[in-house]
Design a protein around this motif. Structure first.
Motif, PDB file in Angstrom:
ATOM      1  N   LEU A 189     -31.331  -1.638 -21.268  1.00 50.65           N
ATOM      2  CA  LEU A 189     -30.891  -2.573 -22.940  1.00 50.65           C
ATOM      3  C   LEU A 189     -30.406  -2.189 -24.375  1.00 50.65           C
ATOM      4  N   ILE A 190     -30.495  -1.115 -24.176  1.00 49.53           N
ATOM      5  CA  ILE A 190     -30.182  -0.606 -25.170  1.00 49.53           C
ATOM      6  C   ILE A 190     -28.744  -0.597 -25.505  1.00 49.53           C
ATOM      7  N   ILE A 230     -28.125  -4.423 -26.232  1.00 53.34           N
ATOM      8  CA  ILE A 230     -28.741  -4.439 -27.709  1.00 53.34           C
ATOM      9  C   ILE A 230     -27.425  -4.134 -28.801  1.00 53.34           C
ATOM     10  N   GLU A 231     -26.827  -2.602 -28.693  1.00 49.71           N
ATOM     11  CA  GLU A 231     -25.176  -1.990 -29.192  1.00 49.71           C
ATOM     12  C   GLU A 231     -24.825  -3.248 -29.293  1.00 49.71           C
ATOM     13  N   SER A 232     -23.910  -3.545 -27.562  1.00 50.52           N
ATOM     14  CA  SER A 232     -23.015  -4.566 -27.534  1.00 50.52           C
ATOM     15  C   SER A 232     -23.422  -5.508 -28.499  1.00 50.52           C
ATOM     16  N   ALA A 233     -24.170  -6.299 -28.720  1.00 54.35           N
ATOM     17  CA  ALA A 233     -24.237  -7.211 -29.287  1.00 54.35           C
ATOM     18  C   ALA A 233     -24.470  -7.225 -30.703  1.00 54.35           C
ATOM     19  N   ARG A 261     -38.771  14.053 -26.193  1.00 51.99           N
ATOM     20  CA  ARG A 261     -38.734  12.965 -26.116  1.00 51.99           C
ATOM     21  C   ARG A 261     -37.284  12.844 -25.345  1.00 51.99           C
ATOM     22  N   LEU A 262     -36.565  13.345 -25.799  1.00 50.93           N
ATOM     23  CA  LEU A 262     -35.218  12.614 -25.917  1.00 50.93           C
ATOM     24  C   LEU A 262     -35.170  11.872 -24.422  1.00 50.93           C
ATOM     25  N   GLU A 263     -34.832  12.609 -23.492  1.00 49.06           N
ATOM     26  CA  GLU A 263     -35.006  12.554 -21.983  1.00 49.06           C
ATOM     27  C   GLU A 263     -35.492  10.406 -21.597  1.00 49.06           C
ATOM     28  N   GLN A 264     -36.327  10.554 -22.124  1.00 57.96           N
ATOM     29  CA  GLN A 264     -37.197   9.305 -21.874  1.00 57.96           C
ATOM     30  C   GLN A 264     -36.479   8.030 -22.589  1.00 57.96           C
ATOM     31  N   THR A 265     -35.575   8.391 -23.711  1.00 59.60           N
ATOM     32  CA  THR A 265     -34.590   7.195 -24.454  1.00 59.60           C
ATOM     33  C   THR A 265     -34.416   6.335 -23.736  1.00 59.60           C
ATOM     34  N   GLY A 266     -33.274   6.761 -22.363  1.00 55.30           N
ATOM     35  CA  GLY A 266     -32.291   6.139 -22.408  1.00 55.30           C
ATOM     36  C   GLY A 266     -30.713   6.494 -22.589  1.00 55.30           C
ATOM     37  N   LEU A 326     -31.808   3.472 -32.013  1.00 55.87           N
ATOM     38  CA  LEU A 326     -32.228   1.902 -31.212  1.00 55.87           C
ATOM     39  C   LEU A 326     -33.337   2.350 -30.404  1.00 55.87           C
ATOM     40  N   ASN A 327     -34.210   3.853 -30.909  1.00 61.49           N
ATOM     41  CA  ASN A 327     -35.435   3.255 -29.763  1.00 61.49           C
ATOM     42  C   ASN A 327     -37.047   4.124 -29.907  1.00 61.49           C
ATOM     43  N   TYR A 328     -36.748   5.386 -30.800  1.00 65.03           N
ATOM     44  CA  TYR A 328     -37.653   5.479 -32.012  1.00 65.03           C
ATOM     45  C   TYR A 328     -37.756   4.765 -33.062  1.00 65.03           C
ATOM     46  N   ARG A 329     -36.876   4.471 -34.096  1.00 64.06           N
ATOM     47  CA  ARG A 329     -37.089   3.510 -34.464  1.00 64.06           C
ATOM     48  C   ARG A 329     -36.248   2.411 -34.733  1.00 64.06           C
ATOM     49  N   ALA A 330     -36.099   1.679 -33.646  1.00 60.01           N
ATOM     50  CA  ALA A 330     -35.040   0.244 -33.387  1.00 60.01           C
ATOM     51  C   ALA A 330     -35.946  -0.583 -34.671  1.00 60.01           C
TER      52      ALA A 330
END
Lengths: 131, 233, 629, 481
Positions: free
Chosen positions: B191-192, B195-198, B43-48, B58-62
């Motif tokens: 979006l990630i 979030i990561e910058s903040a 699924r990595l392709e779809q995570t951004g 930050l995606n699967y287990r955000a």
């Protein structure tokens, strides 16, 4: 398999050693270091189980869990240290931790914090001044 | 006596360790069952992002990561509740000061790089935040009482920034019908990054503030006598 | 019409509801909240806070408490039933024949006692607290009568018993506090064993509303626990210790209901939870009958040497409860007697409740009613005389009718001498009442205002007692006790004359046995036993001390702590850690060695939770399929 | 609809962040957030009651990858209790901390704690539970040390370390499970889990770690000082709610996830520890000199009762009898939550007004605070297990179960514990009766007295008189006959 077991087994040994040190030693900083070692042992186990053979890439999920765990451990360590410093600042020894202080309405009897220079020598502390 | 107990504990723990080793050995000897790894990389392709660990974080287990930021904040709030920060250290000598002048910008720069590289290689908000925190620690050690942090109001906003942006993004997605922290296709990358910058800024500030070790504001830089102490009614 | 059964709910809920406003009366509780109520409000010490004129009316609400119960007893036909499945885990209220009699006399006596308490206590300190506890005890008492299931009975019983604790210690004198302590300890013991008994009954009969037929399945344990638990309430010797202490210590209206209605619930409980009439229990019945006889005869001489009129009445209650326990025991031995016996017990309980309640109230009136007009005190004494005659069962009184009702059981007993013993006890009771009248006549009165309405209520009670034989009894029953009572009267008169002639004659006897007999006597006996035992068991004691010393020494060595505080030892990290790892190890061993409870197949049908999880699983999988691709 | 499951976690989290950022307005923000959180928790309970179990997976990735949230009857029941109790504590705290510098520290930490609490009740992922437990432990320890007094700090330092140790042990168990079964989701794991030595080891690790956090005798050593020295609202939260979170997890793991491998021997071990807790905790409560310490030891005893249910549950086959026992266990936990929170809040008021909480000197104080004394009496009667409180029904079913399964030896434990509880409650209450001259000052403070009173009342009347809804929420058809 055997390398994986060695690495994970080392984690379990670290966990047990950390536990032993935590339970046997009285000094709080030793306890804190011990619990961090025990935590490190658990993280070792997670890292070990991420291994999936030499060809396949490692499992990213345990890695992420370990990262989360490290941040939690860092937070807890910081809070323990802060509580410990505050405890050192309090002057009078407690006769018994069960004894509540006399009055809840009186203001806290905590003395002003000591300057770092007054701290008893030999107590390890992350903020020992230098220079 | 004390030594007897220590010995007893040692024996008990050795037995426990042996048991756990055996359990681990037995577990590893099993046919490895279905793991999350295959699914995660499929699924990595779809995570951004292309770094699988960042994808998990930050995606699967955000959700875990959001709470982890809350844990960090709770620790800092606990430290703040214990009273004002102790006095800082005396100013460092000229040689160290010059070194600090070099190291701190470098650490901040390295933090920025870490944040950016996290999308496809090891790195990410936590590593970047840790570098920022290290820069703050160095500043404090070199005699800067505030460790480079702004005043109390700004500091309070900065430490909640990470979890705040995270939770607001999650809540916004929930409100717009995607589900909590369910990134819409195509938007995940940005979006990630947001979030990561903040989170990077918040983690850096929080770690520094935790190192300063007390409530920010007026009381940071003196001997601690005239400060408002915790008073219970 | 459908509203009528709800009277069964109102009977005990209404007093509960009234407790709230009544609690607010009196100066002490409300005087302050007149201000903004933010933190504190001080009432200046110059203002007499005992006259809170505004809150007066609340005290009179107590009188309204027993009214729904009285209505229910009078209006509802026997067999009226109301199911409340939402209450507890399912409750049923019903008016059975015995319950109706109980409800009637209980409500009546509470009503009259409420009138007495509302008028007599309204200016006392903590009148609000007394009123609220009085209503709580009333609610509990009425609830356990109308409730047919184990929950209601126990809930009412516990509410009544614990609220009464507050009534007993209301005056807060040292003797009241001591009486309260004894009462509380024994009541709690009784309640806990009753609770255990009821749980076991529910388990063994499979029902929380067991029928007499269900109860035949009971084993010895629940029967023993029921007998013990309610025996405390009934005053079964030697479980009666609290009774002669608590009944005199409580304020007058509380004594009246304590002695009149509350101790009677023990009999109701036994009738409900023992297999009365369905199974012969020769051993248990014999035990209860023997205990009843012991109680009957033990209390009489002890009561005779009391100096306090309320203590005499308390011992008389113990004695009368002994008679009822004797009857119940005989019924348990011979189930065929049950129909007669149960009705007799209910009638006797009613008669005794009204008479004894009246006597206690009369003692209060004797002490506090007005001296003017001059007729008042002689009238009070006359009323007491009448009630005393009714209590002993003189011909043409309620007592005679009640005695007649239980007579068949006594005469049918396997033990032929029981009838004779009961006759002797009647003579003894007559003597006891003679002693009571003698003491009452000599009571110094402290007249207080406000006793007009209590007096009128009391007079009504006497009228009811007087009507009792003619309404409820057959003409043949009126002449019961026509030998024993006159004999007792003659004896009492002789003793009285002798005492009058030579006042010092009986002095040494009076106060010989203090109220609470055994508990007081037990102290020197305890010291004696201790001394004797210390001599006898010294070697063993030394051995025990050596073992204890060794253990403490070991412990000290292990924990390096003073031996006094185990908790502090537990708090040491290494001790706690060793315990923790030990528990962990035991858990592992138990889990690895034990047989798994369920194999996998069964486990999934376990408990519903797993099914829920798999349901969630399905949803989750559906979710996965619809996830962004 | 299941998407809403996140709200009881998200709302207090956002509230906590806002209260951190706006320290001057923290009380206002906190109170509003408390109201919203309470509403969201109760609405989840309502949804579960009406529609049955709810479940969702965050992130849109489905179950093995994403983190699941689920609410079944057990979660819903505890969520409802937490919502009501925490709301009452919040209202009380608004007045308790008013004008104090502690308020700005209290509110953010309290909301984070509440968020973690709800998170534990709703989580369906073993690692997520670890993070929640840590957030709970950290914020609880920080709140407990809020008075800044030496004893409080020492006690909470120990609490924090014990909590860390407990969650670390739990995490090691999670690691073993992930190694063996490759998933962290409780539901999936339940399908894959079999009676293997690895699962047994993992269960032992997780349960012993959580037992440490639940303060199961003899691992309760940290609880009395920590709970007795915290500010009153925090004591209430710690005793009523925080301890329940780890107990909830033990109950769920033991009876659901690990049902295939639990056995009567291990369950009896837990029961024995529970019996020890009942007797020792009650005895210590009876000997305690101070009101708050008494309440803390009473918590130790009440936790013990909950563990008495384990051996009974283990020896009953699935069916109505077992459902009843399970529901009674939950009912006792809920009742204790309400009663102990009410007790601590009332004790806090006494301490605040009297300046101390020494039981032997409380006579006049109790008279001066009638509503508070009444709260203590009500909560105390629920702790004893008097009817009509919820613990009365709990003990009823417990004792009946003990007989049904032939394990009669739990009966004397329950009876003795009840007698000891009555002794310590009446020891406090007897001070309230007329020993002192009529006092001249009366203390009334509706905002703090009413929450305590309502909590105590709920423990006695609400849960006892209408226990049926608890059975209904748990998904068991009818209450026992």
């Amino acid at each position: 398999m055997s390398a994986q077991f060695l690495y994970g087994g080392a984690g379990i040994l670290l966990f047990a050693l950390g536990l032993w040190s935590l339970l046997v030693h009285e000094a709080l900083l030793r306890k804190l270091i011990a619990i961090n070692i025990a935590g490190g042992g658990v993280f070792h186990v997670f890292i070990a189980i991420a291994y999936r053979g030499d060809t396949a890439p490692p499992d990213p999920v345990p890695h992420a869990l370990v990262l989360t765990g490290i941040v939690v451990a860092v937070s807890a360590t910081a809070l323990v240290l802060a509580l410990h410093r505050r405890l050192e600042q309090a002057e009078e020894p407690a006769a018994d931790a069960e004894v509540l202080s006399e009055s809840a309405s009186a203001s806290s009897a905590a003395p002003p914090p000591r300057t770092p220079a007054e701290r008893t020598p030999g107590t390890p502390h992350p903020e020992t001044p230098h220079g | 006596m004390k030594r007897d107990l220590a010995l007893l504990l040692g024996i008990l723990l050795a037995l426990l360790a042996a048991l756990l080793l055996w359990a681990l050995h037995a577990t590893l000897a099993l046919e490895p069952g279905p793991r999350l790894a295959e699914l995660a990389s499929a699924r990595l392709e779809q995570t951004g992002v292309s770094n699988p660990v960042t994808a998990v974080l930050l995606n699967y287990r955000a959700y875990d990561t959001l709470l982890e930021l809350a844990v960090l904040l709770a620790a800092l709030l606990g430290i703040w509740s214990l009273g004002p920060a102790p006095a800082g250290y005396q100013r460092s000598g000229p040689a160290l000061a010059a070194l600090v002048d070099w190291i701190v910008p470098l650490a901040i720069l390295a933090g920025g790089y870490m944040l950016w590289v996290g999308g496809h290689a090891p790195g990410g908000a936590f590593q970047a935040g840790a570098l920022l925190g290290a820069a703050g620690v160095i500043l404090r050690l070199s005699g800067e009482p505030s460790a480079g942090l702004p005043g109390e109001p700004a500091q309070r906003w900065l430490v909640v920034l990470g979890a705040g942006v995270f939770a607001l993004v999650g809540g916004g997605l929930l409100a717009s019908g995607f589900g909590f922290l369910t990134y819409p296709p195509g938007q995940a990358k940005w979006l990630i990054l947001l979030i990561e910058s903040a989170a990077t800024v918040a983690i850096g500030v929080t770690l520094t503030a935790a190192y300063v070790g007390g409530r920010p504001g007026s009381g940071t830089a003196h001997n601690g006598t005239g400060q408002s102490r915790t008073v219970q009614r | 019409m459908t509203l009528i059964p709800w009277l069964l709910v109102a009977a005990w809920v209404w007093p509960l509801l009234l407790a709230w406003p009544v609690a607010g009366q009196g100066g002490s509780w409300r005087a302050s909240s007149a201000t903004d109520g933010s933190v504190t409000a001080a009432v200046s010490s110059t203002v007499p806070i005992t006259v809170p004129s505004k809150a007066h009316w609340r005290g009179f609400l107590t009188i309204l408490g027993p009214l729904p119960a009285l209505l229910a007893a009078l209006l509802l036909p026997v067999g009226t039933r109301l199911e409340l499945p939402w209450l507890f885990l399912g409750t049923a209220l019903e008016l059975d024949p015995v319950g109706q009699v109980y409800l009637l006399f209980t409500a009546l006596l509470w009503l009259i006692a409420s009138v007495y308490s509302a008028f007599s206590l309204r200016t006392a300190e903590h009148a609000g607290r007394f009123g609220a506890l009085f209503l709580l005890a009333m609610a509990g008492n009425l609830w356990l009568i109308v409730g047919q299931d184990l929950f209601s009975f126990y809930a009412g019983f516990a509410m009544m018993g614990l609220a009464s604790y507050g009534l007993v210690i209301h005056d807060a004198t040292p003797s009241a506090l001591r009486a309260g302590k004894v009462y509380l300890v024994m009541a709690l013991l009784g309640e806990v064993s009753l609770f255990a008994a009821l749980v076991i009954i529910a388990q063994q009969t499979g029902s929380t509303e067991p029928s007499p037929d269900d109860l035949t399945q009971l084993t010895a344990l629940p029967i023993a626990l029921v007998l013990f638990g309610l025996g405390v309430k009934a005053g079964l010797v030697p479980l009666h210790l609290w009774l002669p202490l608590a009944h005199p210590a409580a304020p007058v209206p509380a004594s009246a209901v304590l002695s009149g209605t509350m101790i009677k619930v023990a009999l109701l409980g036994w009738l409900r939870f023992l297999p009365v009439g369905t199974q012969a229990l020769p051993e248990w019945g014999g035990l209860l009958a023997a205990g009843g006889l012991l109680t009957l005869f033990y209390a009489l001489p002890v009561g005779l040497v009391q100096a306090d009129p309320k203590a005499i009445l308390a011992y008389s209650s113990v004695s009368k409860m002994g008679l009822l326990m004797l009857v119940l025991g005989l019924v348990l031995m011979e189930p065929a007697l049950a129909p007669v016996g149960v009705a007799g017990i209910a009638l006797y309980a009613a008669s005794h409740a009204l008479a004894k309640g009246g006597l206690f109230l009369g003692v209060g009136l004797r002490k506090q009613a007005a001296l003017q007009p001059a007729l008042v005190q002689p009238l009070v004494l006359g009323g007491l005389l009448f009630l005393a005659l009714a209590l002993v069962g003189a011909p043409f009184t309620s007592g005679a009718v009640a005695k007649y009702a239980v007579k068949p059981v006594i005469e049918a007993a396997d033990w032929p001498w029981v009838a004779a013993a009961v006759a002797v006890s009647t003579v003894g009771t007559t003597l006891l009442m003679g002693r009571f009248l003698w003491v009452s006549a000599g009571t110094r009165t402290h007249s207080a205002p406000g006793y007009l309405w209590p007096g009128i209520a009391w007079a009504l009670l006497i009228a009811l007692v007087a009507l009792f034989p003619f309404v409820l009894g057959k003409a043949t029953s009126w002449a019961t006790n026509s030998v024993a009572v006159p004999l007792g009267v003659v004896l009492a008169t002789l003793v009285a004359l002798a005492a009058w002639r030579n006042p010092d004659w009986l002095k040494p006897l009076i106060g010989l046995i203090p109220p609470g007999d055994l508990i007081v006597l037990s102290r020197p006996v305890g010291a004696l036993v201790k001394a004797f035992g210390g001599w006898l068991w010294r070697p063993i004691g030394q051995l025990a001390a050596r073992i204890a010393g060794f253990a403490i020494d070991r412990y000290e060595r292990v924990c390096n702590e003073p031996p006094g505080d185990v908790e502090r030892g537990l708090r040491a990290w290494s001790v706690a850690g060793a315990l923790w790892i030990g528990i962990l190890a035991l858990l592992v061993v138990a889990l690895l060695s034990g047989e798994p409870l369920l194999d996998n197949g069964e486990a999934s049908s376990d408990q519903g939770g797993i099914q829920a999880d798999s349901g969630r699983q399905a949803e989750a999988i559906a979710n996965e399929e619809s996830s962004p691709d | 609809m299941a998407d809403l499951l996140i709200l009881p976690v998200l709302v207090p989290l956002l509230g906590g962040l806002l209260a951190t950022a706006l320290p001057v307005r923290s009380a206002l923000v906190g109170t509003l957030a408390a109201l919203a959180t309470s509403l969201s928790g109760l609405s989840i309970t309502l949804l579960v009651w009406l529609h049955g179990d709810l479940g969702t997976v965050l992130g849109g990735w489905g179950v093995p990858l994403g983190i699941g949230l689920s609410a079944d009857g057990l979660s819903a029941a505890l969520l409802a209790m937490a919502s009501l109790v925490a709301l009452a504590i919040s209202i009380y705290a608004g007045s308790y901390f008013a004008g104090s510098a502690q308020a700005r520290h209290f509110w953010p930490l309290w909301l984070l704690l509440w968020s973690a609490l709800n998170g534990v009740f709703l989580a369906a992922d073993l690692f997520n539970l670890y993070v929640m437990l840590e957030l709970l432990g950290l914020s609880a320890a920080a709140l407990g040390a809020l008075t800044g007094k030496r004893e409080a700090i020492a006690a909470n330092l120990r609490y924090l370390l014990v909590g860390l140790l407990g969650s670390l042990t739990y995490l090691l168990g999670v690691a073993l499970l992930y190694t063996a079964y490759g998933t962290l989701d409780i539901g999936l794991l339940g399908e894959r889990l079999g009676p293997t030595p690895i699962a047994a080891t993992a269960l032992a690790l997780m349960v012993s770690g959580l037992a440490l956090k639940t303060a199961l005798f003899p691992l309760h050593f940290w609880l009395p000082p920590a709970h007795a020295n915290a500010p009153a609202p925090v004591s209430a939260a710690l005793s009523a709610l925080v301890v329940k979170a780890s107990f909830y997890l033990i109950l769920r793991l033991w009876t659901e996830l690990f049902a295939p491998i639990t056995d009567i021997g291990a369950a009896t071990l837990l029961g024995l520890l529970g019996a020890g807790a009942v007797l020792w905790g009650s005895w210590r409560a009876l000997r305690a000199q101070r009101l708050k310490l008494l309440a803390a030891y009473s918590t130790v005893a009440q936790i013990g009762y909950l563990f008495l249910f384990f051996p009974l549950l283990a020896s009953l086959p699935p069916g109505t009898a077992r459902d009843d026992l399970f529901a009674a266990c939950v009912l006792m936990a809920l009742t204790h939550g309400f009663a102990k929170a009410g007790f601590f809040l009332a004790a806090g008021l006494v301490q605040q007004k009297a300046g101390h909480d020494r039981i032997s000197e409380l006579g006049g104080v109790a008279q001066r605070m009638p509503a508070t004394t009444f709260s203590i009496a009500l909560a105390g009667s629920a702790l004893v297990g008097l009817p009509p409180s919820g613990s009365f029904i709990g003990k009823w079913v417990l004792m009946r179960g003990a007989f049904e399964t032939g394990q009669w030896w739990w009966l004397p434990v329950t009876v003795l514990g009840t007698l000891l509880a009555a002794a310590y409650v009446f020891r406090v209450l007897s001070r309230a009766f007329g020993l002192e001259p009529t006092p001249l000052q009366f203390v009334t403070n509706a905002r703090t007295e009413i929450p305590a009173l309502l909590l105590a009342f709920a423990s006695v009347a609400l849960l006892g008189l209408a226990a049926g809804p608890v059975w209904a929420v748990l998904g068991f058809g009818a209450a026992p006959a």
